[in-house]
Design a protein around this motif. Sequence first.
Motif, PDB file in Angstrom:
ATOM      1  N   ALA A   1      46.128  30.655  37.680  1.00  0.00           N
ATOM      2  CA  ALA A   1      47.328  30.484  38.502  1.00  0.00           C
ATOM      3  C   ALA A   1      47.593  31.745  39.332  1.00  0.00           C
ATOM      4  O   ALA A   1      47.943  31.658  40.520  1.00  0.00           O
ATOM      5  CB  ALA A   1      48.520  30.164  37.617  1.00  0.00           C
ATOM      6  N   ILE A   2      47.409  32.902  38.733  1.00  0.00           N
ATOM      7  CA  ILE A   2      47.607  34.164  39.449  1.00  0.00           C
ATOM      8  C   ILE A   2      46.550  34.320  40.537  1.00  0.00           C
ATOM      9  O   ILE A   2      46.852  34.701  41.677  1.00  0.00           O
ATOM     10  CB  ILE A   2      47.567  35.346  38.471  1.00  0.00           C
ATOM     11  N   GLU A   3      45.307  34.020  40.180  1.00  0.00           N
ATOM     12  CA  GLU A   3      44.210  34.129  41.140  1.00  0.00           C
ATOM     13  C   GLU A   3      44.424  33.179  42.316  1.00  0.00           C
ATOM     14  O   GLU A   3      44.173  33.537  43.478  1.00  0.00           O
ATOM     15  CB  GLU A   3      42.898  33.820  40.427  1.00  0.00           C
ATOM     16  N   THR A   4      44.898  31.968  42.024  1.00  0.00           N
ATOM     17  CA  THR A   4      45.159  30.989  43.078  1.00  0.00           C
ATOM     18  C   THR A   4      46.241  31.491  44.024  1.00  0.00           C
ATOM     19  O   THR A   4      46.126  31.359  45.247  1.00  0.00           O
ATOM     20  CB  THR A   4      45.586  29.642  42.467  1.00  0.00           C
ATOM     21  N   TYR A   5      47.279  32.071  43.455  1.00  0.00           N
ATOM     22  CA  TYR A   5      48.369  32.601  44.278  1.00  0.00           C
ATOM     23  C   TYR A   5      47.853  33.720  45.198  1.00  0.00           C
ATOM     24  O   TYR A   5      48.165  33.745  46.394  1.00  0.00           O
ATOM     25  CB  TYR A   5      49.482  33.129  43.378  1.00  0.00           C
TER      26      TYR A   5
ATOM     27  N   PRO B   1      43.393  30.832  29.824  1.00  0.00           N
ATOM     28  CA  PRO B   1      42.684  31.081  31.094  1.00  0.00           C
ATOM     29  C   PRO B   1      43.430  30.493  32.292  1.00  0.00           C
ATOM     30  O   PRO B   1      43.294  30.989  33.412  1.00  0.00           O
ATOM     31  CB  PRO B   1      41.335  30.380  30.883  1.00  0.00           C
ATOM     32  N   GLU B   2      44.213  29.453  32.041  1.00  0.00           N
ATOM     33  CA  GLU B   2      44.968  28.809  33.126  1.00  0.00           C
ATOM     34  C   GLU B   2      45.979  29.779  33.747  1.00  0.00           C
ATOM     35  O   GLU B   2      46.286  29.681  34.940  1.00  0.00           O
ATOM     36  CB  GLU B   2      45.688  27.566  32.606  1.00  0.00           C
ATOM     37  N   ARG B   3      46.485  30.694  32.945  1.00  0.00           N
ATOM     38  CA  ARG B   3      47.436  31.672  33.477  1.00  0.00           C
ATOM     39  C   ARG B   3      46.745  32.590  34.483  1.00  0.00           C
ATOM     40  O   ARG B   3      47.278  32.867  35.552  1.00  0.00           O
ATOM     41  CB  ARG B   3      48.028  32.502  32.336  1.00  0.00           C
ATOM     42  N   ASP B   4      45.547  33.039  34.127  1.00  0.00           N
ATOM     43  CA  ASP B   4      44.772  33.869  35.054  1.00  0.00           C
ATOM     44  C   ASP B   4      44.456  33.101  36.330  1.00  0.00           C
ATOM     45  O   ASP B   4      44.527  33.651  37.441  1.00  0.00           O
ATOM     46  CB  ASP B   4      43.464  34.325  34.400  1.00  0.00           C
TER      47      ASP B   4
ATOM     48  N   PRO C   1      38.104  39.132  47.451  1.00  0.00           N
ATOM     49  CA  PRO C   1      37.424  38.594  46.257  1.00  0.00           C
ATOM     50  C   PRO C   1      38.185  38.890  44.962  1.00  0.00           C
ATOM     51  O   PRO C   1      37.829  39.764  44.190  1.00  0.00           O
ATOM     52  CB  PRO C   1      36.072  39.324  46.288  1.00  0.00           C
ATOM     53  N   TRP C   2      39.234  38.138  44.701  1.00  0.00           N
ATOM     54  CA  TRP C   2      40.092  38.379  43.543  1.00  0.00           C
ATOM     55  C   TRP C   2      39.426  37.932  42.241  1.00  0.00           C
ATOM     56  O   TRP C   2      38.766  36.904  42.191  1.00  0.00           O
ATOM     57  CB  TRP C   2      41.416  37.641  43.703  1.00  0.00           C
ATOM     58  N   SER C   3      39.641  38.712  41.199  1.00  0.00           N
ATOM     59  CA  SER C   3      39.208  38.349  39.849  1.00  0.00           C
ATOM     60  C   SER C   3      40.300  38.813  38.889  1.00  0.00           C
ATOM     61  O   SER C   3      40.592  40.007  38.806  1.00  0.00           O
ATOM     62  CB  SER C   3      37.877  39.018  39.500  1.00  0.00           C
ATOM     63  N   VAL C   4      40.920  37.876  38.171  1.00  0.00           N
ATOM     64  CA  VAL C   4      42.083  38.182  37.338  1.00  0.00           C
ATOM     65  C   VAL C   4      41.753  37.942  35.873  1.00  0.00           C
ATOM     66  O   VAL C   4      41.247  36.867  35.510  1.00  0.00           O
ATOM     67  CB  VAL C   4      43.293  37.306  37.753  1.00  0.00           C
ATOM     68  N   LYS C   5      42.024  38.938  35.038  1.00  0.00           N
ATOM     69  CA  LYS C   5      41.731  38.808  33.607  1.00  0.00           C
ATOM     70  C   LYS C   5      42.859  39.420  32.771  1.00  0.00           C
ATOM     71  O   LYS C   5      43.164  40.614  32.878  1.00  0.00           O
ATOM     72  CB  LYS C   5      40.417  39.526  33.256  1.00  0.00           C
ATOM     73  N   ASN C   6      43.455  38.589  31.925  1.00  0.00           N
ATOM     74  CA  ASN C   6      44.430  39.048  30.942  1.00  0.00           C
ATOM     75  C   ASN C   6      43.671  39.729  29.803  1.00  0.00           C
ATOM     76  O   ASN C   6      42.938  39.085  29.056  1.00  0.00           O
ATOM     77  CB  ASN C   6      45.241  37.855  30.417  1.00  0.00           C
TER      78      ASN C   6
ATOM     79  N   LEU D   1      41.679  42.569  38.932  1.00  0.00           N
ATOM     80  CA  LEU D   1      43.075  42.714  38.540  1.00  0.00           C
ATOM     81  C   LEU D   1      43.191  42.439  37.045  1.00  0.00           C
ATOM     82  O   LEU D   1      42.849  41.353  36.579  1.00  0.00           O
ATOM     83  CB  LEU D   1      43.952  41.741  39.334  1.00  0.00           C
ATOM     84  N   ILE D   2      43.646  43.433  36.292  1.00  0.00           N
ATOM     85  CA  ILE D   2      43.829  43.250  34.859  1.00  0.00           C
ATOM     86  C   ILE D   2      45.309  43.436  34.515  1.00  0.00           C
ATOM     87  O   ILE D   2      46.037  44.142  35.215  1.00  0.00           O
ATOM     88  CB  ILE D   2      42.959  44.208  34.026  1.00  0.00           C
ATOM     89  N   TYR D   3      45.722  42.786  33.446  1.00  0.00           N
ATOM     90  CA  TYR D   3      47.085  42.945  32.940  1.00  0.00           C
ATOM     91  C   TYR D   3      47.051  42.617  31.455  1.00  0.00           C
ATOM     92  O   TYR D   3      46.002  42.243  30.905  1.00  0.00           O
ATOM     93  CB  TYR D   3      48.065  42.045  33.704  1.00  0.00           C
ATOM     94  N   PHE D   4      48.193  42.753  30.768  1.00  0.00           N
ATOM     95  CA  PHE D   4      48.216  42.539  29.318  1.00  0.00           C
ATOM     96  C   PHE D   4      49.432  41.704  28.947  1.00  0.00           C
ATOM     97  O   PHE D   4      50.563  42.178  28.985  1.00  0.00           O
ATOM     98  CB  PHE D   4      48.243  43.872  28.574  1.00  0.00           C
ATOM     99  N   CYS D   5      49.165  40.443  28.596  1.00  0.00           N
ATOM    100  CA  CYS D   5      50.244  39.532  28.201  1.00  0.00           C
ATOM    101  C   CYS D   5      49.809  38.746  26.968  1.00  0.00           C
ATOM    102  O   CYS D   5      49.182  37.693  27.088  1.00  0.00           O
ATOM    103  CB  CYS D   5      50.594  38.581  29.340  1.00  0.00           C
TER     104      CYS D   5
END
Length: 229
Positions: free
Chosen positions: A98-102, A93-96, A111-116, A83-87
């Motif tokens: 938090a999203i991954e935890t949710y 990294p804590e923001r990513d 198998p979630w992987s979140v990267k801003n 999962l990618i996004y742009f903010c």
Amino acid sequence: MSHVLNGAMNNVMDEAMCEAELKHRLLKWITQDCERVRALELVLQCTKVHSMPQWCLAAGFVRNLVWDRLHGFELSPLNDIDLIYFCPLDISPERDLAIETYLNQLAPELPWSVKNQARMHVRNQDMAYTSCVDAMSYWPELETAVGVSYQVVDVKSDTQTQTQTQTCVGMINHAAYYDIELVAPFGLNSLFALKLSANPKRALSVFHHRVATKGWLTQYPLLECCRAN
């Protein structure tokens, strides 16, 4: 001279039509895969809690689906959901996390992987990216740089053609429908041609290392490695 120009125009139109056909086929395949549709739904649910501008599920989430289909294989399990996004306003990294935890709370089996992508230029030693599309244009393989996003469209304010939903995407109601958007900075032609193309923006050694460690050529024997122009 006019014949040359007309020929060039026809080639451009043919390429555009081909790209549109490939997009239609890919989006149809996405809607027919319940696991991928569920992942998109979960991320859409997550956006109600965590803002994720320009989000999409990318890389193997889309690429492997095409490779599986073109090889005639059963769909391989989702071993990584990127999962990618742009903010740029919050690149911690804590923001990513938090999203991954949710998302892990919603579906711990996935198998979630979140990267801003607004901070990934630091790791990759690039100039700052300006968007998700810009960030994806630096990924080592052109065919990996493809993603899909999901949104609810109000049919009262948008009367355009709705996404055709034949199997898993059967969630159209009276007020809204779900629209799947494609993000592909390099288009789809090489992906559907079963090419594995090294991005000239990256060192060729990075490409070769990834090809060797990922085992793509063994898993998908019809792939052909090449270097993009």
